[in-house]
Motif scaffolding. Structure first.
Motif, PDB file in Angstrom:
ATOM      1  N   ALA A 100     -71.650   8.119  59.513  1.00 15.58           N
ATOM      2  CA  ALA A 100     -72.447   7.077  58.873  1.00 15.58           C
ATOM      3  C   ALA A 100     -71.711   6.608  57.627  1.00 15.58           C
ATOM      4  CB  ALA A 100     -73.821   7.618  58.512  1.00 15.58           C
ATOM      5  N   VAL A 101     -71.722   5.303  57.406  1.00 12.36           N
ATOM      6  CA  VAL A 101     -70.994   4.743  56.271  1.00 12.36           C
ATOM      7  C   VAL A 101     -71.500   5.348  54.961  1.00 12.36           C
ATOM      8  CG1 VAL A 101     -70.584   2.617  54.970  1.00 12.36           C
ATOM      9  CG2 VAL A 101     -70.354   2.613  57.450  1.00 12.36           C
ATOM     10  N   ALA A 125     -67.510  -1.035  47.853  1.00 13.31           N
ATOM     11  CA  ALA A 125     -66.052  -0.947  47.939  1.00 13.31           C
ATOM     12  C   ALA A 125     -65.625  -0.237  49.218  1.00 13.31           C
ATOM     13  CB  ALA A 125     -65.504  -0.224  46.712  1.00 13.31           C
ATOM     14  N   VAL A 126     -66.340   0.848  49.573  1.00 15.23           N
ATOM     15  CA  VAL A 126     -66.020   1.565  50.813  1.00 15.23           C
ATOM     16  C   VAL A 126     -66.220   0.649  52.016  1.00 15.23           C
ATOM     17  CG1 VAL A 126     -66.721   3.459  52.319  1.00 15.23           C
ATOM     18  CG2 VAL A 126     -66.544   3.824  49.858  1.00 15.23           C
ATOM     19  N   LEU A 127     -67.279  -0.139  51.990  1.00 12.62           N
ATOM     20  CA  LEU A 127     -67.558  -1.036  53.108  1.00 12.62           C
ATOM     21  C   LEU A 127     -66.481  -2.099  53.233  1.00 12.62           C
ATOM     22  CD1 LEU A 127     -69.573  -1.475  55.341  1.00 12.62           C
ATOM     23  CD2 LEU A 127     -70.939  -2.878  53.809  1.00 12.62           C
ATOM     24  N   ARG A 128     -65.981  -2.610  52.112  1.00 10.80           N
ATOM     25  CA  ARG A 128     -64.885  -3.600  52.167  1.00 10.80           C
ATOM     26  C   ARG A 128     -63.642  -2.982  52.801  1.00 10.80           C
ATOM     27  NH1 ARG A 128     -66.812  -5.165  46.994  1.00 10.80           N
ATOM     28  NH2 ARG A 128     -65.266  -3.821  45.993  1.00 10.80           N
ATOM     29  N   ARG A 183     -64.223  -2.579  56.567  1.00 14.50           N
ATOM     30  CA  ARG A 183     -64.155  -3.854  57.273  1.00 14.50           C
ATOM     31  C   ARG A 183     -62.729  -4.356  57.388  1.00 14.50           C
ATOM     32  NH1 ARG A 183     -69.683  -6.405  54.634  1.00 14.50           N
ATOM     33  NH2 ARG A 183     -71.082  -5.646  56.305  1.00 14.50           N
ATOM     34  N   ALA A 184     -61.913  -4.080  56.373  1.00 14.02           N
ATOM     35  CA  ALA A 184     -60.499  -4.448  56.462  1.00 14.02           C
ATOM     36  C   ALA A 184     -59.807  -3.643  57.552  1.00 14.02           C
ATOM     37  CB  ALA A 184     -59.821  -4.224  55.114  1.00 14.02           C
ATOM     38  N   MET A 185     -60.148  -2.364  57.669  1.00 16.16           N
ATOM     39  CA  MET A 185     -59.586  -1.540  58.734  1.00 16.16           C
ATOM     40  C   MET A 185     -60.084  -1.999  60.100  1.00 16.16           C
ATOM     41  SD  MET A 185     -59.994   2.157  56.802  1.00 16.16           S
ATOM     42  CE  MET A 185     -59.505   3.144  58.210  1.00 16.16           C
TER      43      MET A 185
END
Length: 464
Positions: free
Chosen positions: A200-201, A212-215, A218-220
């Motif tokens: 889970a995120v 920041a973790v979500l960005r 999403r880049a990955m």
């Protein structure tokens, strides 16, 4: 008296203890669904085009139309989706089917599918929900909530999953920082944690905050390194799991040697030998870890697992309201006896209506003990033989269990029970079993009307 509704293409009828309007609605809906099945259904996988969504959000008093982006072209009726509702708000919704009529060109798109093991509800239940919402002016999402296990739409979780990468044309699964990611494309810390399995995120957050973790995730995901999917997690009663033990190939050989009185490599205590013998006797089925611990000690299996003689795996342990209840001592009529002439005549009428898809309601009337239950038990058996399901409604909980006991004697069938006296976990597990197609007969109070049965061949309203 009892009211029996023969339901092939639809049914109508009245009963005082069970809401007769709901039965009318279910019969009407079944007729429509069967008609579409004959003429060609629009519920095939991949609805395409605008879809009608019941949005689970405050103020959503009706259904709304959404566009289906190409990446979600395979979305099906009954699936949960994430949509934008209002300005800057996101909400969970359930796809009811294709949107009807002309739709504007600037429809908002569905944002994402919510991962599940298929549609939450079958076509019949979805159409029944539409009917209830229209008949009682109820918000569609509220109606659907009543047809799902308690709290099922309450909790939405974003799950990140590490994807195997391609290097020199070969798929690899190791985490970045080694040969699996020689160019260092992935975020090392996140990828190392995801290499252990989907997470889970919210569990991946660091001191820099969730945004920041979500960005970074999403880049990955944009580079094809991870998959981000929304999933429904049980807010209350999810599936229950337990550990099971089985012998490995090496353990099977040791167990055979122990049984023969031969020598084995390494020392084995009496409890360990007893556990090996028990596991050898049950074969591939295995033994529940908790039960083995009660008989042989909680640490016995741990040592055998460490030595590679025993393997453990996690399995679902369904809550079954009828699991420990013995079937009744008698069925609906004396063992070996045939139906009387009046009973047989009533059964023939019912079966003829089912064969002809005649939805005319049939009233089976008689004094207590006249043998009405034996007639519809035979009708249920014929329904199951035809590959369809039966729904049996009773006016109160106290009448459900005696009826189930008698039907279990008569029928070689999987029977589920639904009523408000069950715990949330039991209701949820019975719902999952019905939805998975593992049930032939559902018995219950009017709550059972919302059971996710895909194809109903017969409805019986008993004790009216």
């Amino acid at each position: 008296m009892s009211v029996l509704l023969s339901l092939s293409s639809g049914a109508v009828g009245r009963a005082e203890g069970v809401d007769h309007d709901l039965i009318l609605g279910l019969g009407e809906v079944v007729g429509q669904v069967v008609g579409r099945a004959v003429g060609g259904s629009d519920g095939a996988p991949g609805l395409g085009g605008p879809v009608e969504v019941a949005v689970d959000a405050p103020g959503a008093s009706r259904t709304y139309s959404y566009a289906v982006p190409d990446r979600l072209a395979v979305v099906e009726a009954g699936e949960a989706v994430l949509v934008e509702f209002g300005r800057g708000r996101q909400a969970v919704g359930v796809v009811l089917g294709r949107a009807s009529g002309d739709q504007p060109a600037d429809l908002k798109p569905i944002l994402a599918r919510v991962r599940a093991d298929g549609p939450l509800l079958p076509a019949l239940t979805l159409d029944f929900a539409r009917w209830i919402s229209a008949e009682y002016l109820a918000p569609p999402a509220t109606t659907l909530r009543s047809m799902l296990p308690p709290g099922m739409l309450e909790k939405l979780e974003l799950i990140a999953e590490w994807l195997p990468m391609q290097w020199n044309g070969e798929p690899v699964t190791a985490a970045p920082g080694d040969q699996a990611d020689p160019e260092g494309l992935a975020d090392g810390e996140l990828a190392r944690r995801l290499a252990e399995g989907p997470r889970a995120v919210r569990d991946l957050e660091t001191g820099e905050g969730r945004a920041a973790v979500l960005r970074r995730l999403r880049a990955m995901a944009a580079r094809g390194l991870v998959r981000l999917e929304w999933t429904l997690t049980a807010a209350t009663a999810g599936p229950r799991y337990e550990r099971w033990l089985t012998l490995t190939d090496e353990g099977r050989g040791v167990a055979e040697a122990v049984a023969a009185g031969g020598a084995v490599g390494g020392r084995l205590g009496p409890r360990q030998k007893a556990l090996l013998e028990e596991l050898a006797g049950v074969g591939a089925t295995g033994v529940a870890g908790a039960a083995a611990g009660e008989r042989h000690g909680t640490g016995t299996a741990t040592g055998l697992i460490r030595r590679g003689l025993v393997a453990s795996d996690i399995r679902e342990r369904p809550r079954r309201p009828l699991e420990r209840r013995r079937a009744g001592w008698r069925g609906t009529r004396p063992e070996g006896s045939a139906l009387t002439d009046p009973q047989q005549a009533a059964l023939d009428t019912i079966l003829a209506a089912m064969r002809d898809r005649d939805a005319t309601p049939l009233l089976l009337e008689g004094v207590t003990g006249a043998g009405k239950t034996a007639v519809y038990a035979e009708a249920i058996a014929e329904t199951i033989a035809a590959g369809r399901r039966a729904l049996v409604l009773v006016p109160e909980i106290a009448l459900a269990m005696p009826l189930v006991d008698r039907l279990r004697v008569e029928l070689e069938a999987e029977i589920a029970i639904l009523h408000s006296g069950l715990g949330e976990g039991e209701r949820a597990d019975e719902w999952r079993r019905i939805r998975a197609g593992g049930v032939d007969v559902v018995v219950g109070t009017r709550m059972a009307l919302t059971a996710p049965l895909a194809e109903i061949g017969l409805i019986v309203v008993d004790e009216e």
